[in-house]
Design an enzyme around this catalytic site. Structure first.
Site, mmCIF file in Angstrom:
data_model
loop_
_atom_site.group_PDB
_atom_site.id
_atom_site.type_symbol
_atom_site.label_atom_id
_atom_site.label_comp_id
_atom_site.label_asym_id
_atom_site.label_seq_id
_atom_site.Cartn_x
_atom_site.Cartn_y
_atom_site.Cartn_z
ATOM 1 N N ILE A 1 0.920 -1.217 0.084
ATOM 2 C CA ILE A 1 0.109 0.015 0.048
ATOM 3 C C ILE A 1 0.822 1.205 0.155
ATOM 4 O O ILE A 1 2.219 1.117 0.314
ATOM 5 C CB ILE A 1 -1.103 0.102 1.273
ATOM 6 C CG1 ILE A 1 -0.181 0.102 2.409
ATOM 7 C CG2 ILE A 1 -2.087 -0.900 1.179
ATOM 8 C CD1 ILE A 1 -1.065 -0.046 3.919
ATOM 9 N N ASP A 2 0.574 2.340 -0.520
ATOM 10 C CA ASP A 2 1.369 3.681 -0.760
ATOM 11 C C ASP A 2 1.638 4.194 0.612
ATOM 12 O O ASP A 2 1.078 3.677 1.984
ATOM 13 C CB ASP A 2 0.153 4.513 -1.153
ATOM 14 C CG ASP A 2 -0.122 4.236 -2.658
ATOM 15 O OD1 ASP A 2 0.652 3.428 -3.306
ATOM 16 O OD2 ASP A 2 -1.044 4.386 -3.208
ATOM 17 N N ARG A 3 2.696 4.746 0.622
ATOM 18 C CA ARG A 3 3.330 5.357 1.777
ATOM 19 C C ARG A 3 2.262 6.249 2.889
ATOM 20 O O ARG A 3 2.158 5.981 4.027
ATOM 21 C CB ARG A 3 4.610 6.434 1.500
ATOM 22 C CG ARG A 3 5.164 6.900 2.594
ATOM 23 C CD ARG A 3 6.271 8.043 2.248
ATOM 24 N NE ARG A 3 5.451 9.295 1.609
ATOM 25 C CZ ARG A 3 6.006 10.390 1.056
ATOM 26 N NH1 ARG A 3 7.349 10.257 0.855
ATOM 27 N NH2 ARG A 3 5.250 11.289 0.355
ATOM 28 N N ARG B 1 -7.194 5.746 -5.347
ATOM 29 C CA ARG B 1 -6.799 7.198 -5.588
ATOM 30 C C ARG B 1 -7.232 7.671 -7.041
ATOM 31 O O ARG B 1 -7.872 8.771 -7.004
ATOM 32 C CB ARG B 1 -5.530 7.329 -4.958
ATOM 33 C CG ARG B 1 -5.407 6.963 -3.632
ATOM 34 C CD ARG B 1 -3.729 7.253 -3.339
ATOM 35 N NE ARG B 1 -3.255 8.271 -3.660
ATOM 36 C CZ ARG B 1 -1.677 8.540 -3.710
ATOM 37 N NH1 ARG B 1 -1.037 7.525 -3.677
ATOM 38 N NH2 ARG B 1 -1.276 9.727 -3.725
#
Length: 312
Positions: A137-139, A237
């Site tokens: 998953i993204d930062r 997103r």
């Protein structure tokens, strides 16, 4: 580290190409891994090195010698982890917002992988810089991640993910109001044509499907529950921005970084629920996590604003 145990197979009848035969033999390794081992000489037929295209014949004895696991050059770091579950095959961690999952240029330390290496042995499938990482998953996205502690578990978890059997449920606060209560965004995602650091909905992109359900409505904002059918980079997103409802706090895909007088360090997107199959026991495991404090604080502020408007 020692190599895994040797595997020996005896062929009953002519079966086709060697790499295809092994790929269908219910072994704890992917076809691509086995194919690489054939090329490197770690797979022998009748004690001889052969090509991947070798036609397997009745009576052939295939010997697989898994290479020894190499120690990674990355440094293990004693970074606290929020471990939700752990057994001999896997662990599930609740990643905080702001933590990079695996090392990359500019982020060789302080990542989730560095912390995991200090805590437990990890699978080697994804190479030196992503040991144990089955998905990411993204930062600036928080929430649940499954991590493989050995190669067999990694293969099983990855195959389940590929078959869309793993359930991943996210919560996101987005800009704007929805007329519908639920729906699906089915739009292909690929590299942004002008900004290579971004993804976008583009013709010819990879299939991407996101299901959404409205959980709570506010004045100008909506709390959504989202289920991923595919797992493209930045998928949620990108899809939400595409339909005109960017995730709150997402500076990359189009929303401000301040709401109810709170400055946000990143998008309000949380991987809340994870359902997977335990690789050895085949038991269904379900995990749920609380929304981060900052996320809850924003929701409380929106509810207070909503109540104030209703009172007036």
């Amino acid at each position: 580290m020692a190599a895994e145990e040797q595997i020996t197979l005896t062929i009953d009848q002519e079966s086709g190409r060697l790499d295809a035969v092994l790929g269908q033999a219910n072994l704890p390794y992917s076809r691509s891994t086995l194919s690489a081992w054939i090329k490197d000489g770690a797979v022998l037929v009748n004690d001889k090195k052969v090509k991947r295209s070798y036609t397997v014949k009745a009576g052939d004895v295939i010997t697989i010698n898994p290479p020894a696991v190499q120690e990674t050059a990355l440094e293990a770091e004693n970074i606290p982890l929020d471990i939700v579950y752990e057994d001999d095959d896997l662990l599930v961690v609740n990643k905080p917002q702001g933590m990079v999952v695996h090392p990359a240029p500019g982020h060789f330390g302080g990542t989730l992988v560095n912390a995991l290496m200090y805590h437990a042995p990890l699978s080697t499938i994804n190479g030196e810089f992503r040991p144990g990482i089955v998905h990411r998953i993204d930062r600036d996205t928080s929430g649940l991640l499954m991590v493989a502690k050995n190669d067999q578990a990694h293969h099983a978890l990855a195959e389940e993910l590929k078959a869309h059997k793993t359930q991943r449920i996210y919560y996101a606060l987005v800009k704007g109001n929805f007329n519908e209560n639920e729906g699906t965004v089915d739009a292909p995602i690929g590299r942004h044509p002008k900004d290579r650091k971004k993804q976008a909905v583009v013709a010819g992109g990879r299939d991407a499907v996101t299901h959404f359900k409205v959980l709570e409505r506010f004045n100008g904002y909506t709390l959504l529950q989202l289920a991923l059918e595919t797992g493209r980079t930045h998928q949620i997103r990108v899809h939400l921005a595409y339909i005109g409802h960017p995730v709150v706090g997402d500076a990359v895909y189009g929303h401000q970084d301040r709401i109810v007088n709170i400055k946000l360090p990143g998008q309000l997107l949380h991987a809340k629920t994870l359902v997977l199959t335990q690789p050895t026991t085949h038991e269904e495991l379900r995990f749920d996590s609380e929304l981060p404090d900052l996320f809850e604080k924003v929701l409380e502020g929106l509810r207070a604003n909503q109540a104030g408007k209703l009172d007036n």
